[in-house]
Design a protein around this motif. Structure first.
Motif, short mmCIF file in Angstrom:
data_model
loop_
_atom_site.label_atom_id
_atom_site.label_comp_id
_atom_site.label_asym_id
_atom_site.label_seq_id
_atom_site.Cartn_x
_atom_site.Cartn_y
_atom_site.Cartn_z
N PHE A 148 -7.40 -4.58 0.06
CA PHE A 148 -7.08 -6.00 0.29
C PHE A 148 -7.79 -6.42 1.56
N THR B 79 8.96 -8.43 -6.16
CA THR B 79 9.24 -9.80 -6.58
C THR B 79 8.00 -10.49 -7.10
N ILE C 269 -6.23 -1.69 -9.06
CA ILE C 269 -5.85 -2.88 -9.82
C ILE C 269 -6.97 -3.18 -10.81
N PHE D 62 3.30 -12.62 -10.29
CA PHE D 62 2.42 -11.77 -11.09
C PHE D 62 2.59 -10.32 -10.68
N ASP E 197 -6.07 1.57 0.20
CA ASP E 197 -5.14 2.66 -0.14
C ASP E 197 -5.73 3.51 -1.25
N LYS F 236 3.96 1.43 -0.97
CA LYS F 236 4.76 1.48 -2.19
C LYS F 236 3.94 2.13 -3.32
N TYR F 237 2.66 1.75 -3.41
CA TYR F 237 1.88 2.17 -4.56
C TYR F 237 1.06 3.45 -4.33
N VAL G 75 1.12 -6.43 -11.99
CA VAL G 75 0.17 -5.78 -12.89
C VAL G 75 0.95 -5.03 -13.96
N VAL H 48 -3.27 -11.25 -8.91
CA VAL H 48 -2.20 -10.66 -8.10
C VAL H 48 -1.72 -11.63 -7.02
N ALA I 93 0.85 -1.20 0.00
CA ALA I 93 0.00 0.00 0.00
C ALA I 93 0.89 1.25 0.00
N LEU J 91 2.22 -11.20 -2.24
CA LEU J 91 0.81 -11.58 -2.09
C LEU J 91 0.60 -13.10 -2.07
P1 ADP Z 1 5.47 -7.10 -5.47
O1 ADP Z 1 6.71 -7.54 -4.81
O2 ADP Z 1 5.59 -6.93 -6.94
O3 ADP Z 1 4.77 -6.00 -4.79
P2 ADP Z 1 3.19 -8.63 -4.65
O4 ADP Z 1 2.88 -10.07 -4.75
O5 ADP Z 1 3.18 -8.04 -3.29
O6 ADP Z 1 4.57 -8.42 -5.35
O7 ADP Z 1 2.17 -7.86 -5.54
C1 ADP Z 1 1.89 -8.32 -6.85
C2 ADP Z 1 1.41 -7.21 -7.73
O8 ADP Z 1 0.13 -6.75 -7.30
C3 ADP Z 1 2.29 -5.98 -7.65
O9 ADP Z 1 3.36 -6.08 -8.54
C4 ADP Z 1 1.33 -4.89 -8.07
O10 ADP Z 1 1.22 -4.85 -9.47
C5 ADP Z 1 0.00 -5.36 -7.51
N1 ADP Z 1 -0.31 -4.71 -6.23
C6 ADP Z 1 -0.10 -5.22 -4.99
N2 ADP Z 1 -0.53 -4.38 -4.04
C7 ADP Z 1 -1.02 -3.30 -4.69
C8 ADP Z 1 -1.61 -2.06 -4.26
N3 ADP Z 1 -1.79 -1.78 -2.96
N4 ADP Z 1 -2.00 -1.18 -5.21
C9 ADP Z 1 -1.80 -1.47 -6.52
N5 ADP Z 1 -1.27 -2.60 -6.98
C10 ADP Z 1 -0.87 -3.52 -6.09
#
Ligand code: ADP
Length: 904
Positions: free
Chosen positions: A616, A586, A560, A573, A555, A515-516, A575, A568, A513, A590
């Motif tokens: 989430f 990585t 998504i 995976f 957030d 990070k994005y 996005v 996700v 959350a 998730l």
């Molecule tokens: P990463 O290490 O890439 O964050 P995650 O498994 O945690 O790996 O998340 C997978 C993907 O889900 C992320 O690369 C991103 O594209 C999407 N994602 C996860 N959390 C969020 C969020 N809070 N808002 C938007 N996209 C998200």
């Protein structure tokens, strides 16, 4: 008409003849006849038009018409009127006879008649006409009936001609009635190819050679040349003497039905072939949940012989680990189908997909279950997991080396480095950190997937865990100007779970959350209680629990896309096409969250409206330790069941735990419990073993996958030894610890988690340990040295008693019965050799272990040992070395004498 008043029109140009007739008729009794006269044909026709005449008596030779033509004209205009022809002897009587053959009722010869004859002829004429009329009406009525019939009705005379054909028949065949009646049936409608044969049969039937065939199907040709298939029912028509004079047949056009039947049969055959040749198992249940169909693949999956009947429903449910009734309920609640789950049957794994069948009114009409063999995929998946875990392990060690080398250089302890060098090395260090993180994630995930991640369930306060996670991220959020809030209701119930693992889930979600979410955004965590009966949530419908806690992390990031919401949670995976792609990650966070939540019997999913951010959500069932432990174990039993393997359970229980808790306090007791958990972990060597501590009831279970009873007993024995050899000593307390050990194996002892646990509890392998503070007697003439050693021992949880020469030492040894004596060899008054000798000679002290200390190189160690010292250490010594020796000696003696072992 009335018999008292029959109106007769006499058409006669001879007035004499007319009068004669008139007189004769008037003689008739009761003046029956009322006579009118017409002198020629046109007058007659004029009179008839008025419609008052019942019967006509006509001369054929009239001024305006002659002979038969007179009769013909009358009949043509008035076919229903009875006509009697009058003729004279000199006329041609043959003409009159001809008239009768064409429909005249009778004829009379003038001059040969009297009143009686005339009136009788007229009355007969009238009666015959009436009967004829009745007959015609009857026939019309019959035709009408036939016409109403929805089938073809045809009567064929012996000469093969059509006597009668109803409307429907005409319609079907495309002819008008008059085009058919009188024509040869066979030549008109029977196709050439079969005509002769059919004619033959008909002729034989008429000749009485064969009985009519009650039912048959054959083709007919319509007027337009189309060939139709007709189903016929036939009866023979007979005259009064019983001779067959024709046939009456009813026929139904079955062309379309036959075609449809053919098409249906063909499509049925195709579907059957399709279903039976599919390699996936296909099972169809009807609305009453009876098995309607199972293809050969499905039969072989559940081990049912193909030729035999279907298995019974209960047996099938057991094999598929499904409750059909429950699914019917779900489908009735409009749940979509396509629920997948992997089930092991007879050593192989199947992915089960369930879809509802709905009728035209959208009501439940049954379900289709398909079984796809995923054993190979599963095996591959396991291999991959194993491979990943091996590789990751191999990578971690060199990485640690690289990292410490980099850190060392960066710390400048190996010498100065330039600014550029610092910059590049820092970059390398950051990337090493990142790589380490990825590998750790990898390892975590592969462990979890292989079921090797240990979850340590305990009662916990979720609110506190949320608060802790939030405070970890508070600084990061502040730096990014993102507001971070948590809403935790005060009545949030305690749940059973692993605090570290749940923290990991929350941290992953919060870190994503953060990070994005762009600067100035908002992150909110909200916890709540939910009751599934009141608010059904589609995501958790497949779980059997009722009460959950629900935690959501919202957030205001990019959100998504709908299509990616489920994905996700897939490994790696990320996005695409969005901001998120630019962020380092990585794609494992998730999937790890999902594994962890599901290990708690919970569910996690994502909701989002792109542009407004992501949400989430995860839910955890409110289960107590026993319930969650049961379901964890049950899953493993199911796995063993489907792999036709076994599983054992070793149990260690700390007895009288509550009493100990009261005596020692929660913190201490937790320490002891932790140590027991540690011992259990160390006693298991296999990666597939699971340690499940249940602190609430002071039990630690060791689940041994794929391990038979003997294996479990061996582990239990090792466990027992490890417990006995472990130093449970506490600083200042003296306490007795008693353990129960137990073993049970699936399928030997029990079939379900509950029974299996009960079995371990029943096993009586009781062992007990005494934990008390040990006393060490230090005998040394150097007082400072003795005090310092005493302090060190106290710090290590021993009770230290000091004596400053040999005599005092011997006295205290007798008095205190210490667990160990540390003795300086070189002492005034009585030296160490003498003290050892005396100690060994005295009954009370002969078993006390003696550790001799010597500061001189000339010490006679052989003599010391021969006298009975157990160990000797040369001064100066390291504290660690000495204390190690102390512990070992005490342990050795206790074990040797079974001193610590009270029971079993
Ligand atoms: P990463 O290490 O890439 O964050 P995650 O498994 O945690 O790996 O998340 C997978 C993907 O889900 C992320 O690369 C991103 O594209 C999407 N994602 C996860 N959390 C969020 C969020 N809070 N808002 C938007 N996209 C998200």
């Amino acid at each position: 008409m009335n018999n008292h008043n029959i109106r007769v029109l006499v058409i006669e140009d001879n007035p004499g003849d007319f009068r004669l007739i008139q007189e004769m008729l008037s003689e008739a009794k009761d003046k029956l006849f009322q006579v009118e006269l017409a002198e020629n044909l046109s007058g007659a026709l004029e009179c008839l038009k008025q419609g008052r005449i019942d019967v006509v008596m006509s001369d054929l030779g009239l001024p305006d018409s002659q002979g038969l033509a007179t009769f013909e004209q009358l009949r043509a205009r008035h076919p229903d009127l009875p006509i009697v022809v009058l003729t004279s002897t000199y006329d041609d009587e043959a003409t009159a006879v001809k008239a009768v053959s064409r429909g005249a009722q009778d004829y009379l010869v003038k001059g040969q008649v009297d009143g009686k004859l005339i009136s009788r002829v007229l009355l007969y004429a009238l009666e015959r006409m009436r009967v004829k009329e009745e007959l015609r009406k009857g026939r019309d009525r019959a035709q009408k009936y036939l016409d109403v019939a929805g089938v073809i009705m045809v009567a064929i005379e012996a000469n093969q001609k059509i006597a009668l054909m109803n409307k429907k028949g005409c319609e079907v065949l495309g002819y008008k009635q008059e085009e058919l009646v009188g024509r040869n049936w066979f030549d008109t409608v029977i196709p050439k190819g079969i005509r002769d044969e059919v004619k033959d049969v008909f002729d034989q039937l008429i000749a009485g050679g064969i009985e009519p065939v009650e039912y048959f199907e054959n083709s007919v040709l319509t007027k337009s040349g189309q060939e139709l298939l007709i189903a016929w029912h036939n009866t023979a028509l007979k005259d009064e003497k019983g001779n067959i004079i024709g046939t009456l047949s009813s026929g139904e056009d079955i062309t379309e039905r036959k075609q449809a039947e053919g098409a249906l049969r063909e499509s049925e055959q195709k579907s059957r072939m399709l279903v039976s040749s599919i390699t996936d198992g296909v099972i169809m249940l009807d609305k009453d949940l009876h098995i309607a169909l199972m293809n050969p693949a499905a039969l072989s999956i559940v081990d049912q012989p193909e030729s035999g009947s279907y298995p019974d429903t209960a047996q099938l449910q057991r094999a598929l680990e499904m409750d059909f009734e429950e699914w019917r309920r779900k489908f009735a609640h409009d749940q979509e189908g396509l629920q997948r789950k992997a089930v092991g049957i007879n050593g192989r794994f199947y992915e089960i997909t369930i879809s509802p069948i709905k009728d035209a009114q959208e009501r439940f009409a049954g379900m289709v279950i398909s079984l796809r063999d995923v054993s190979e995929e599963k095996k591959l998946e396991e291999l991959k997991s194993e491979f990943v875990s091996i590789v990751s392990h191999e990578l971690r060690t060199p990485l640690t080396c690289i990292k410490s080398a980099l850190d060392l250089i960066l710390s400048k302890r190996t010498g100065d480095i330039s600014q550029d060098q610092d910059k590049f090395l820092s970059m390398a260090s950051r990337n090493v950190n990142r790589l380490t993180r990825i590998i750790n994630d990898f390892l975590d995930l592969s462990k979890m997937e292989a079921g090797k991640m240990q979850i340590r369930f305990q009662k916990l306060d979720l609110g506190a865990i949320i608060e802790a996670a939030v405070s970890t991220f508070a600084l990061g959020a502040k730096e990014k100007s993102v507001s971070l809030s948590a809403e935790i209701p005060p009545n949030l119930p305690t749940i059973t779970g692993d605090p570290d693992r749940l923290n990991q889930v929350l941290s992953n979600l919060l870190s994503n959350a953060l990070k994005y979410t762009p600067e100035g955004g908002k992150i909110a965590i909200k916890a709540s209680n939910i009751n599934c009966l009141e608010t059904p949530i589609p995501e958790i419908l497949s779980l059997p629990y009722r009460d959950y806690v629900r935690i959501e992390v919202t957030d205001t990031g990019p959100g998504i896309p709908q299509d990616d919401l489920k994905r996700v949670f897939d490994k790696f995976f990320q996005v695409e096409k969005s901001l998120t792609r630019m962020m380092p990650g990585t794609g494992l966070g998730l999937p790890i969250c999902r594994q962890l939540v599901e290990a708690h019997e919970g569910r996690i999913w994502a909701e989002s409206r792109p542009g407004t951010g992501s949400k989430f959500v995860f839910v955890l069932p409110l289960l107590n330790g026993v319930e969650i432990f049961n379901s964890y174990l049950e899953n493993l039993i199911q796995r063993a069941k489907s792999a036709v393997s076994c599983l054992s359970l070793d149990l260690v229980r700390i007895n009288h735990f509550q009493t100990i808790k009261v005596g020692l306090g929660v913190e201490r007791v937790r320490e002891i419990f932790e140590r027991v958990v540690e011992i259990v972990s160390k006693s298991s060597y296999k990666a597939t073993d699971h340690v499940l501590p249940d602190e609430e009831s002071a039990r630690v279970f060791l689940i041994l996958e794929n391990t038979p009873k003997e294996g479990a007993l061996a582990v239990c024995e090792r466990l027992k030894q490890n417990l006995l050899n472990f130093d449970f000593s506490l600083d200042d307390a003296s306490i007795e610890l008693e353990f129960s050990l137990g073993v049970a194996t699936y399928p030997d002892d029990a079939n379900s988690s509950k029974e299996l646990i009960q079995m371990t509890e029943r096993t009586e392998l009781i062992s007990a340990l005494v934990v008390k503070q040990r006393t060490v007697l230090v005998i040394d003439d150097e007082e400072n040295f003795a005090h310092s050693l005493g302090r060190k021992l106290k710090r290590r949880n021993y009770q230290a008693v000091e004596a400053f020469d040999g005599v005092e030492g011997l006295e205290k040894a007798l008095q205190m019965d210490p667990d160990l004596i540390i003795l300086d060899v070189k002492m005034p008054r009585m030296d160490g050799y003498e003290v050892i000798k005396r100690l060994r000679e005295t009954e009370e002290t002969k078993d006390i272990p003696i550790l001799a200390l010597s500061g001189s190189l000339h010490t006679d160690t052989d003599r010391l040992m021969a006298l009975g010292a157990n160990e000797f250490v040369t001064k100066p010594f390291s504290d660690g070395l000495l204390l190690d020796a102390v512990r070992k000696l005490i342990r050795k003696r206790e074990v040797k004498h079974g001193y610590r072992i009270v029971g079993g």
